[in-house]
Design an enzyme around this catalytic site. Structure first.
Site, short mmCIF file in Angstrom:
data_model
loop_
_atom_site.label_atom_id
_atom_site.label_comp_id
_atom_site.label_asym_id
_atom_site.label_seq_id
_atom_site.Cartn_x
_atom_site.Cartn_y
_atom_site.Cartn_z
N ALA A 45 0.83 -1.20 0.00
CA ALA A 45 0.00 0.00 0.00
C ALA A 45 0.86 1.26 0.00
O ALA A 45 0.55 2.24 -0.66
CB ALA A 45 -0.91 -0.01 1.23
N TYR A 49 -1.73 10.30 4.26
CA TYR A 49 -2.37 9.00 4.48
C TYR A 49 -1.41 7.82 4.32
O TYR A 49 -0.28 8.00 3.91
CB TYR A 49 -3.65 8.84 3.66
CG TYR A 49 -3.62 8.95 2.17
CD1 TYR A 49 -2.54 8.60 1.39
CD2 TYR A 49 -4.78 9.36 1.50
CE1 TYR A 49 -2.60 8.66 0.01
CE2 TYR A 49 -4.85 9.44 0.11
CZ TYR A 49 -3.75 9.08 -0.62
OH TYR A 49 -3.82 9.15 -1.98
N GLU A 50 -1.87 6.67 4.69
CA GLU A 50 -1.03 5.45 4.69
C GLU A 50 0.19 5.64 5.58
O GLU A 50 1.27 5.10 5.31
CB GLU A 50 -0.63 5.12 3.25
CG GLU A 50 -0.33 3.67 2.97
CD GLU A 50 -1.47 2.72 3.37
OE1 GLU A 50 -2.64 3.02 3.04
OE2 GLU A 50 -1.19 1.72 4.02
N GLY A 51 0.02 6.37 6.70
CA GLY A 51 1.13 6.72 7.59
C GLY A 51 1.74 8.03 7.16
O GLY A 51 2.27 8.12 6.05
N GLN A 82 6.62 7.48 8.48
CA GLN A 82 7.51 6.69 7.62
C GLN A 82 8.95 6.81 8.11
O GLN A 82 9.70 5.83 8.11
CB GLN A 82 7.45 7.20 6.16
CG GLN A 82 6.07 7.24 5.53
CD GLN A 82 5.40 5.89 5.41
OE1 GLN A 82 6.06 4.90 5.12
NE2 GLN A 82 4.11 5.85 5.64
#
Lengths: 569, 569
Positions: A290, A433-435, A440
């Protein structure tokens, strides 16, 4: 306004000449039959679909956007038809396993497909973009009964999927989630709660929607270990509607082509996916894929911004370029002006460098699944370390470098007509989004580098070092030195790692980017003056303007480590 | 959503404690009666007006925006009333000369007023923001007859004004403008042509609008020297409407509270302002003031973004901060997380450092007008060199640093509800108008530093060097060294200056910012722990994350100069 054009020729050049893509994947058993021609053909077909069907809808996606009417979401004009054509042509199942109805092609082709889709229409692409994680999740964690009901539909994309994670008080910290799952007599669970920021929580693109929902069983402990994963569709087998409701959609900065929904679960009957308390594990399975997908949004959007700016700079004339004599026209093309060249060449360096890293990561994803154990481990190492970098640095670049592309347009960049400002508005969310990008950085340094004392990082750097020139190796060694400083300091005080994480991710990014371009320089056959311009201008811009940041970041890291060291250390 | 709050106490501290503002202006004859109390009182009154009248309209300004209906522009709700209250209270005339009906206060107060106005409501502020240039232009260049008709109305702000410069093919290159001015029998001129990007070209805020228009007389040579300046009002004395029409307003990324108009001149009867062929000169008179005004947009907007992010970070809890033990709450405030601290402290360093530089520039503007010749020359040197830096670097920061502030909100930053994304959308234009940031860089290096062999720059750096510590002086000398390298290389090949201009502006920015903060550090009395946190956290962030860029930029400049040197040099 010129729409984004997939540049399949350049993409294929990077895949095949620079990364030896077909040779790499052919070494893996399931892809023994795949050759360069097939990969090129798939890419070109994909490019055609993107250019003809998806790209033309991007403007309406932004201007008309998704509308919310009494619990229903009406997609922008053409979105449903395009999506129906997309799944019927088999695109979502490109890399899905043949036994699930997929085409069984290498993941790298899916990665490249999504670069093009996102460059063409980020909003529309949100919908299929979520399928792949759901597919992996159901495939690896769901019971046979659930797979029977849902796997093929999700693999093909006939039904779209969501990830219902975030709640009003639980964003980066999913452990705070409160949605409850109460066992029902029939073995299912009643979901009760509210989820926010659910992309595609409701829409009219597909005939059904499969929701994957994090929630707590009654006896669950607090925190992340109390989360389990559940599946509830919009419609059950018998056609009845589940108690999952879209309460409203968010008004956002951009990405208007994708509905960001507030979803209410009113004791919605759902199935558990995987083991109780293992909800986050099930989700983490798909995290690298993702995040790589979000990185492709960054690369695709930055390329889209670059394409627009480059085209504009080749038709707009303003002033005499420095050193130029008066010509036939009353002014020179703005691409002749050094500031414009700098902006365009620098962003192109990021796009192509990002492609090399991302396509390689796509190949490594297949290696994880299909190579022998030692190769798979090496591939796992690459993906674990490089994926957060790709996600953070290239989404950052899509926005900030996209802004440089906007700047090429002057005042025209600020008006909607040219479509460049939409790219910035759309791209901004990918940094979150997605972290978030800060997460990260923590993932990279605190979770992936510190625990093994950088053993895995050092192994990866050793591999890269072979391909770097002297300056590149010096930069790489400087990063290694910083890493050791951070490890030593973090042993005394773990907070130091959090304080340097963002700078560290940038420093690592630049080493990877350097490697990517040195690989391009050393492998590409440059036969024509046009090709020389094509590849040498960004390489020069990279060396001049981009790579020097590496030394600066390492200096910042060293000074932060030193200032935080206890006196007695 | 919390609205922007003017921070007059901090602003006054920087003006008075750090810059000795009242003492500086009191040394100038017209301000002999002005003291610190009066300046503080004016600031506080201004802050009150901004907070109570202007700030509350910002959201509607964005969401409802200006509407265009059959040639008319309808302002967002409340905009007209607020503007009428603004001019009637005398705010536009704050620094105008008493003989023109102004209050005759120092320019620095006007500068500070506009920081607050822009922070509160960038769109609304576009209207009065254009008055001051028009006032200066009419005052210094118009005939007595024209002044009689227009000067007092523009000075007071009863009538608003525009600058009609840009045309579809003439943006950064005004020399390409084609609008024609044909002499009429009564001594006036008929204007014929189309101008674009005209802020406030049409609206309902004031009862009349005064347009200043660049156009060409019939016998004018091509290029910039063929441009003359003309004045045409929306309504003439007799109440008749001029042949100036708004054709449409632009759909923009942001700044929806300000109508960006396409204006058509259909043989509109106008008066010439100043001499034929001297149109650009008349405009350049006001350029430093106008650029400083845009810099204040940058500072105000960045502060607004910072305020929102800081408030959010103090109420939102996510995860345990590194090194923290579990507390009463289930998670820590996000302001405890190092990445959030870095983002907030760094942006605050830019805001306060920008204030010191901008307020000093405001004081220097008054010195240019009212000090003796040698002081005025020094002041002129400061303004010439520092203004392009303020404009470019702080508008850049409002957008890119504003994006850091948005990041603090996570997903909530991307939805409109919190108002932070509006700041980014509004701020982006300031990097473009009033001369793109790339043109500011060329102005600084090519027009202001190269021609006198950096004599003027060196004099300014000599002044700064006295106040810097050892490291600061080293950085300053490194900039001086780069400057000499560029001058030497540009003597062989002028294009090199254009290639390094953007990096050069950044390097100079950081020397100025270093000076500003060393001034803060050395002058501010820090008496309480709260004050220590207030001023020391951004100072530390500046040294850690911001200043290291200076060395990087100097390195880039040196390498560009070296790579472009002819072999025989």
């Amino acid at each position: 306004m010129n729409a984004y054009q997939p540049v399949t020729a350049d993409m294929f050049t990077l895949l095949e000449q620079v990364l030896k893509g077909s040779q790499q994947v052919r070494a893996l058993p399931p892809f023994a039959e795949i050759d360069a021609d097939l990969m090129q053909q798939v890419l070109e077909e994909a490019g055609k679909f993107v250019a003809e069907v998806v790209a033309p809808l991007n403007r309406d996606g932004d201007e008309i956007g998704c509308r919310f009417e009494q619990g229903r979401v009406i997609s922008p004009p053409g979105f449903r038809d395009a999506y129906q054509a997309f799944w019927q042509a088999g695109w979502p199942a490109l890399a899905a396993a043949p036994e699930d109805g997929g085409q069984g092609l290498p993941s790298v082709l899916e990665v490249m497909l999504y670069e093009m889709l996102c460059g063409a229409n980020h909003g529309w692409t949100m919908a299929p973009g979520l399928l792949h994680g759901a597919y992996e999740c159901i495939k690896h964690h769901a019971s046979e009964e659930l797979k029977e009901r849902f796997l093929a539909k999700v693999a093909s994309g006939e039904w779209l999927a969501t990830m219902c994670l975030t709640e009003p008080h639980a964003g980066s910290d999913l452990g705070l989630a409160r949605t409850r799952a109460t066992p029902l007599p029939d073995g299912r669970y009643a979901l009760q709660g509210t989820k926010i920021f659910i992309s595609g929580g409701e829409h009219d693109l597909s005939d059904n929607i499969v929701h994957l929902v994090l929630a707590r069983l009654p006896d669950a402990p607090p925190g992340p270990r109390g989360l389990s994963l559940f599946l509830v569709p919009k419609f059950y087998d018998d056609g009845s509607r589940s108690a999952v409701h879209c309460e409203r959609i968010e008004e956002k900065m951009g990405l208007h082509g994708s509905a960001t929904c507030v979803m209410r679960f009113d004791d919605a009957a759902s199935w558990i996916v995987g083991q109780p308390g293992k909800g986050l594990n099930a989700m983490f399975v798909m995290m690298n894929a993702a995040r790589l997908h979000v990185a492709m949004q960054g690369i695709g959007l930055l390329d889209a911004a670059w394409q627009k700016a480059d085209a504009y700079a080749r038709e707009r004339r303003q002033m005499r370029a420095p050193g130029r004599k008066a010509g036939a026209a009353e002014a020179d093309l703005i691409i002749e002006h050094p500031a414009v060249q700098r902006m365009l060449d620098t962003q192109r360096a990021w796009v192509d460098g990002g492609r090399v890293l991302a396509y390689r990561t796509g190949i490594e994803l297949d290696r994880i699944r299909h190579a022998d154990a030692s190769q798979a481990e090496r591939a796992q190492r690459w993906c674990a370390l490089v994926t957060p970098v790709l996600k953070a640095a290239w989404t950052h670049q899509a926005f900030h470098g996209g802004s440089e592309c906007l700047q090429v347009f002057g005042g025209h960049g600020y008006v909607r007509e040219w479509g460049i400002e939409q790219i910035l508005r759309d791209a901004r969310v990918a940094m979150i989004y997605e972290g978030t990008n800060e997460i990260q950085a923590i993932d990279l340094l605190v979770r992936k580098i510190l625990p093994d004392g950088a053993a895995s990082l050092n192994a990866l750097l050793d591999d890269l070092a072979h391909e770097l020139d002297h300056t590149g190796r010096e930069r790489l060694e400087r990063l290694r030195q910083c890493t050791h400083q951070v490890i030593a300091a973090a042993a005394q005080d773990v907070t130091v790692a959090y304080r340097v994480a963002d700078d560290y991710l940038r420093a690592f990014t630049l080493v990877l980017l350097d490697w990517a371009w040195q690989r391009i320089d050393s492998t590409l056959e440059v036969n024509t003056p046009d090709m020389a311009t094509r590849w040498q201008a960004p390489a020069r811009a990279l060396r001049t303007w981009v790579l020097p940041e590496g030394e600066m970041r390492c200096g910042i890291i060293s000074s932060l480590v030193e200032s935080s060291s206890p006196v007695h250390a």
